[in-house]
Scaffold this active site. Structure first.
Site, PDB file in Angstrom:
ATOM      1  N   HIS A  57       0.608  -0.924  -0.299  1.00  0.00           N
ATOM      2  CA  HIS A  57      -0.579   0.724  -0.002  1.00  0.00           C
ATOM      3  C   HIS A  57       1.339   1.355  -0.109  1.00  0.00           C
ATOM      4  O   HIS A  57       2.154   0.976   0.276  1.00  0.00           O
ATOM      5  CB  HIS A  57      -0.833   0.200   1.004  1.00  0.00           C
ATOM      6  CG  HIS A  57      -0.773  -0.045   2.774  1.00  0.00           C
ATOM      7  ND1 HIS A  57       0.129  -0.391   2.979  1.00  0.00           N
ATOM      8  CD2 HIS A  57      -0.057   1.131   3.522  1.00  0.00           C
ATOM      9  CE1 HIS A  57       0.881  -0.424   4.479  1.00  0.00           C
ATOM     10  NE2 HIS A  57       0.487   0.747   4.388  1.00  0.00           N
ATOM     11  N   HIS A  59       1.472   4.275   1.444  1.00  0.00           N
ATOM     12  CA  HIS A  59       2.556   4.839   2.640  1.00  0.00           C
ATOM     13  C   HIS A  59       3.601   4.297   3.053  1.00  0.00           C
ATOM     14  O   HIS A  59       3.626   3.554   2.382  1.00  0.00           O
ATOM     15  CB  HIS A  59       2.047   3.776   4.210  1.00  0.00           C
ATOM     16  CG  HIS A  59       0.194   4.539   4.660  1.00  0.00           C
ATOM     17  ND1 HIS A  59      -1.003   3.505   5.838  1.00  0.00           N
ATOM     18  CD2 HIS A  59      -0.728   5.231   4.114  1.00  0.00           C
ATOM     19  CE1 HIS A  59      -1.814   4.670   5.557  1.00  0.00           C
ATOM     20  NE2 HIS A  59      -1.760   5.312   4.909  1.00  0.00           N
ATOM     21  N   ASP A  61       6.338   4.623   5.150  1.00  0.00           N
ATOM     22  CA  ASP A  61       6.799   3.189   5.730  1.00  0.00           C
ATOM     23  C   ASP A  61       6.863   1.766   4.805  1.00  0.00           C
ATOM     24  O   ASP A  61       7.427   1.048   5.708  1.00  0.00           O
ATOM     25  CB  ASP A  61       6.658   3.508   6.908  1.00  0.00           C
ATOM     26  CG  ASP A  61       4.879   2.289   7.257  1.00  0.00           C
ATOM     27  OD1 ASP A  61       3.967   3.159   6.202  1.00  0.00           O
ATOM     28  OD2 ASP A  61       4.500   1.845   7.621  1.00  0.00           O
ATOM     29  N   HIS A  62       5.932   2.166   4.125  1.00  0.00           N
ATOM     30  CA  HIS A  62       6.141   0.724   3.076  1.00  0.00           C
ATOM     31  C   HIS A  62       7.183   1.260   1.642  1.00  0.00           C
ATOM     32  O   HIS A  62       7.031  -0.435   0.917  1.00  0.00           O
ATOM     33  CB  HIS A  62       4.748   0.139   2.724  1.00  0.00           C
ATOM     34  CG  HIS A  62       3.561  -0.525   4.590  1.00  0.00           C
ATOM     35  ND1 HIS A  62       3.758  -1.547   4.513  1.00  0.00           N
ATOM     36  CD2 HIS A  62       4.225  -0.109   5.643  1.00  0.00           C
ATOM     37  CE1 HIS A  62       3.993  -1.286   5.928  1.00  0.00           C
ATOM     38  NE2 HIS A  62       2.727  -0.468   6.253  1.00  0.00           N
ATOM     39  N   HIS A 111      -7.484   0.086   5.601  1.00  0.00           N
ATOM     40  CA  HIS A 111      -6.427   0.504   6.645  1.00  0.00           C
ATOM     41  C   HIS A 111      -6.165   1.892   5.273  1.00  0.00           C
ATOM     42  O   HIS A 111      -5.618   2.885   5.694  1.00  0.00           O
ATOM     43  CB  HIS A 111      -5.248   0.023   6.527  1.00  0.00           C
ATOM     44  CG  HIS A 111      -3.713   0.165   6.873  1.00  0.00           C
ATOM     45  ND1 HIS A 111      -3.209   0.039   7.980  1.00  0.00           N
ATOM     46  CD2 HIS A 111      -3.038   0.292   6.517  1.00  0.00           C
ATOM     47  CE1 HIS A 111      -2.264   1.176   8.342  1.00  0.00           C
ATOM     48  NE2 HIS A 111      -1.927   1.740   7.260  1.00  0.00           N
ATOM     49  N   ASP A 130      -0.535  -4.102   6.231  1.00  0.00           N
ATOM     50  CA  ASP A 130      -1.312  -3.676   7.330  1.00  0.00           C
ATOM     51  C   ASP A 130      -3.038  -4.194   7.790  1.00  0.00           C
ATOM     52  O   ASP A 130      -3.755  -2.453   8.314  1.00  0.00           O
ATOM     53  CB  ASP A 130      -1.051  -1.659   7.405  1.00  0.00           C
ATOM     54  CG  ASP A 130       0.276  -1.560   8.068  1.00  0.00           C
ATOM     55  OD1 ASP A 130       1.273  -1.985   7.884  1.00  0.00           O
ATOM     56  OD2 ASP A 130       1.029  -0.504   7.702  1.00  0.00           O
ATOM     57  N   HIS A 168       4.217  -4.977  11.090  1.00  0.00           N
ATOM     58  CA  HIS A 168       4.371  -4.350  12.396  1.00  0.00           C
ATOM     59  C   HIS A 168       4.679  -5.030  13.589  1.00  0.00           C
ATOM     60  O   HIS A 168       4.151  -6.283  13.898  1.00  0.00           O
ATOM     61  CB  HIS A 168       3.389  -3.371  12.450  1.00  0.00           C
ATOM     62  CG  HIS A 168       3.863  -1.948  11.208  1.00  0.00           C
ATOM     63  ND1 HIS A 168       4.745  -0.603  11.789  1.00  0.00           N
ATOM     64  CD2 HIS A 168       3.296  -1.647  10.246  1.00  0.00           C
ATOM     65  CE1 HIS A 168       4.739  -0.336  10.580  1.00  0.00           C
ATOM     66  NE2 HIS A 168       3.397  -0.616   9.855  1.00  0.00           N
TER      67      HIS A 168
END
Ligand code: ZN
Ligand code: FE
Length: 252
Positions: A57, A59, A61-62, A111, A130, A168
């Site tokens: 996805h 975001h 952090d990905h 999410h 996530d 995570h």
């Protein structure tokens, strides 16, 4: 028959990345790429060369390391629409082959709206991004509770011995919450003790199995009689019970 090698590594404060490697062909996929340096370090540690990225996805952090890794390795990027640099767009029910192994994609919005999970039936592994965590699920940033409940149901249909790689290390906090909605679940209480031990030893609690999650993750247990009684929601729909559990976690 499982024939791929897996290497999970931590990055940022609580993210996990995974490298998937085929020893026969040398093909190596990175599940997400939030930190190019962390992925590069992991590749170097194993002596593997990156050939694919599977993005879950949008975001940061990905996917923040995507452009740099693609420029360095010329790798093929698979992912949902809306992420810069994706070569092969996938949606719900897409199938492709990585190193001779079939990969099926599940669209699991909630999410984010774009979330894609990667399921490898022959390997009995799923990468849930996530959406589904050990004892938890993703916060509802873009979707709503019925949407997320529908997404989690897609994952709940997979074989129980599927290994769940999530993105995570949130498990200890998830465990502290889980016991507040499902206090009399012996399997949950035993798992909480195991999690505390793993974390105090500095060990990851990811991956888990779908069987463990079905037995102990309150976000998959909206249909459970005892949880419904505990929440005074015996006559509610499963989606309503899930929404209540998600809201309580947001306020926990
Ligand atoms: Zn996210
Ligand atoms: Fe994340």
């Amino acid at each position: 028959m499982a024939n791929l090698e897996y290497f999970q590594y931590a990055y940022m404060s609580d993210n996990y990345g995974v490298l998937l490697h085929c020893p026969q062909s040398g093909a190596t996929a990175s599940i997400d790429c939030g930190d190019a340096q962390a992925t590069t370090d992991a590749l170097n540690q194993k002596g593997w060369a990156l050939t694919h990225i599977f993005a879950t996805h949008h975001h940061a952090d990905h996917v923040a390391g995507l452009a740099q890794l693609k420029a360095q390795h010329g790798c093929e990027v698979i992912g949902p629409t809306g992420i810069n640099g994706v070569d092969n767009l996938v949606a719900d029910g897409s199938r492709f082959t990585f190193a001779g192994t079939e990969v099926q994609t599940l669209h699991t919005p909630g999410h984010t709206k774009d979330m894609i999970n990667y399921y490898l039936p022959a390997e009995k592994t799923v990468f849930t991004g996530d959406t589904l965590f050990s004892l938890g699920c993703g916060r509802l940033f873009e979707g709503d509770a019925p949407m997320m409940w529908n997404s989690l149901n897609k994952l709940m249909q997979l074989p129980e011995d599927t290994i769940v790689y999530s993105s995570h290390e949130y498990t200890e906090a998830n465990a502290a919450f889980a016991v507040t909605v499902d206090p009399d679940n012996d399997e949950l209480n035993a798992r909480v003790e195991k999690i505390k031990q793993l974390r105090s030893d500095g060990e990851p609690t990811v991956p888990s199995t779908l069987a463990e999650e079905l037995a102990t993750n309150p976000f998959l247990r909206a249909g459970d009689r005892k949880i419904r009684q505990h929440l005074n929601m015996t006559d509610a729909t499963d989606a309503e019970v899930f929404a209540e559990i998600r809201q309580r976690k947001d306020n926990f």
